[in-house]
Design a protein around this motif. Structure first.
Motif, PDB file in Angstrom:
ATOM      1  N   GLU A  47     -15.264  -1.898  -0.580  1.00  0.00           N
ATOM      2  CA  GLU A  47     -15.564  -1.092  -1.757  1.00  0.00           C
ATOM      3  C   GLU A  47     -17.009  -1.270  -2.174  1.00  0.00           C
ATOM      4  O   GLU A  47     -17.737  -2.087  -1.621  1.00  0.00           O
ATOM      5  N   LEU A  68     -10.099   5.719  -2.147  1.00  0.00           N
ATOM      6  CA  LEU A  68      -9.882   6.090  -3.542  1.00  0.00           C
ATOM      7  C   LEU A  68     -11.248   6.170  -4.203  1.00  0.00           C
ATOM      8  O   LEU A  68     -12.014   5.197  -4.185  1.00  0.00           O
ATOM      9  N   TYR A  70     -13.424   6.790  -7.673  1.00  0.00           N
ATOM     10  CA  TYR A  70     -13.257   6.585  -9.112  1.00  0.00           C
ATOM     11  C   TYR A  70     -14.463   7.122  -9.859  1.00  0.00           C
ATOM     12  O   TYR A  70     -15.602   6.971  -9.414  1.00  0.00           O
ATOM     13  N   GLY A  74     -12.499   6.079 -15.244  1.00  0.00           N
ATOM     14  CA  GLY A  74     -11.259   5.719 -14.572  1.00  0.00           C
ATOM     15  C   GLY A  74     -10.597   6.847 -13.816  1.00  0.00           C
ATOM     16  O   GLY A  74      -9.487   6.685 -13.307  1.00  0.00           O
ATOM     17  N   GLU A  75     -11.234   8.017 -13.746  1.00  0.00           N
ATOM     18  CA  GLU A  75     -10.680   9.114 -12.961  1.00  0.00           C
ATOM     19  C   GLU A  75     -10.504   8.625 -11.521  1.00  0.00           C
ATOM     20  O   GLU A  75     -11.338   7.897 -11.004  1.00  0.00           O
ATOM     21  N   THR A  76      -9.435   9.032 -10.884  1.00  0.00           N
ATOM     22  CA  THR A  76      -9.150   8.589  -9.520  1.00  0.00           C
ATOM     23  C   THR A  76      -8.750   9.775  -8.663  1.00  0.00           C
ATOM     24  O   THR A  76      -7.995  10.640  -9.105  1.00  0.00           O
ATOM     25  N   ARG A  77      -9.255   9.771  -7.435  1.00  0.00           N
ATOM     26  CA  ARG A  77      -8.865  10.808  -6.469  1.00  0.00           C
ATOM     27  C   ARG A  77      -8.802  10.174  -5.082  1.00  0.00           C
ATOM     28  O   ARG A  77      -9.739   9.507  -4.650  1.00  0.00           O
ATOM     29  N   ARG A  78      -7.709  10.370  -4.397  1.00  0.00           N
ATOM     30  CA  ARG A  78      -7.549   9.887  -3.027  1.00  0.00           C
ATOM     31  C   ARG A  78      -8.127  10.946  -2.088  1.00  0.00           C
ATOM     32  O   ARG A  78      -7.808  12.134  -2.202  1.00  0.00           O
ATOM     33  N   TYR A  93     -19.957   7.109  -9.836  1.00  0.00           N
ATOM     34  CA  TYR A  93     -18.743   6.973  -9.046  1.00  0.00           C
ATOM     35  C   TYR A  93     -18.740   5.622  -8.341  1.00  0.00           C
ATOM     36  O   TYR A  93     -19.752   4.934  -8.272  1.00  0.00           O
ATOM     37  N   PHE A  95     -16.073   3.818  -4.916  1.00  0.00           N
ATOM     38  CA  PHE A  95     -14.889   4.065  -4.104  1.00  0.00           C
ATOM     39  C   PHE A  95     -14.456   2.800  -3.393  1.00  0.00           C
ATOM     40  O   PHE A  95     -15.207   1.842  -3.266  1.00  0.00           O
TER      41      PHE A  95
END
Length: 150
Positions: A47, A68, A70, A74-78, A93, A95
């Motif tokens: 990370e 992932l 971020y 705290g927004e998260t997207r895979r 961001y 990740f």
């Protein structure tokens, strides 16, 4: 990257890298005054830390594995193989590679101002942030002897 960006002729490269057991690698494949292409590999679970690029828009193309991503709240997207994420200049961001296999991403960057440092990044307080620092969770890398991405 600076040496490659001086060329005024087409450059050709192959997308190939040994996979890391731990840590991460950044292999500059090509660069021009306004654009660069980097093959990035992350060991499973690798990370970085929350940051923004102050002089570059860039896109990540996931070639293997998943990550992932971020945002600052705290927004998260895979993001998985064959998916992409575009990061505008100034967007914060970070990740993390998921634990199932090494993460391989093609990173394509475009300089906002090619006369200043394209690698410049800042932390959430607006202070300069070294991407190759312990603060950015940089650890020594170890590579597999016989595992490649190609």
């Amino acid at each position: 990257m600076a040496r490659l960006s001086q060329s005024a002729v087409p450059s050709f490269f192959k997308i190939r890298a040994r996979l890391p057991i731990e840590g991460r690698t950044n292999q500059v494949l090509g660069a021009s005054r306004h654009m660069n292409v980097v093959l990035k590999t992350y060991a499973s679970g690798g990370e970085n830390e929350l940051h923004a690029h102050s002089n570059e828009d860039h896109v990540f193309v996931v070639m293997q594995g998943s990550a992932l991503f971020y945002g600052p709240r705290g927004e998260t997207r895979r993001v998985v193989k064959n998916e992409c994420v575009l990061i505008p200049c100034g967007a914060f961001y970070w990740f993390q590679a998921e634990a199932n296999e090494p993460l391989v991403m093609l990173r394509i960057g475009a300089a906002v101002n090619p006369d200043t440092d394209v690698l410049a990044r800042v932390d959430p307080d607006g202070m300069p942030f070294d991407g190759y620092s312990e603060k950015n969770k940089e650890v020594a890398y170890r590579l597999h002897e016989d595992q490649w991405f190609e």
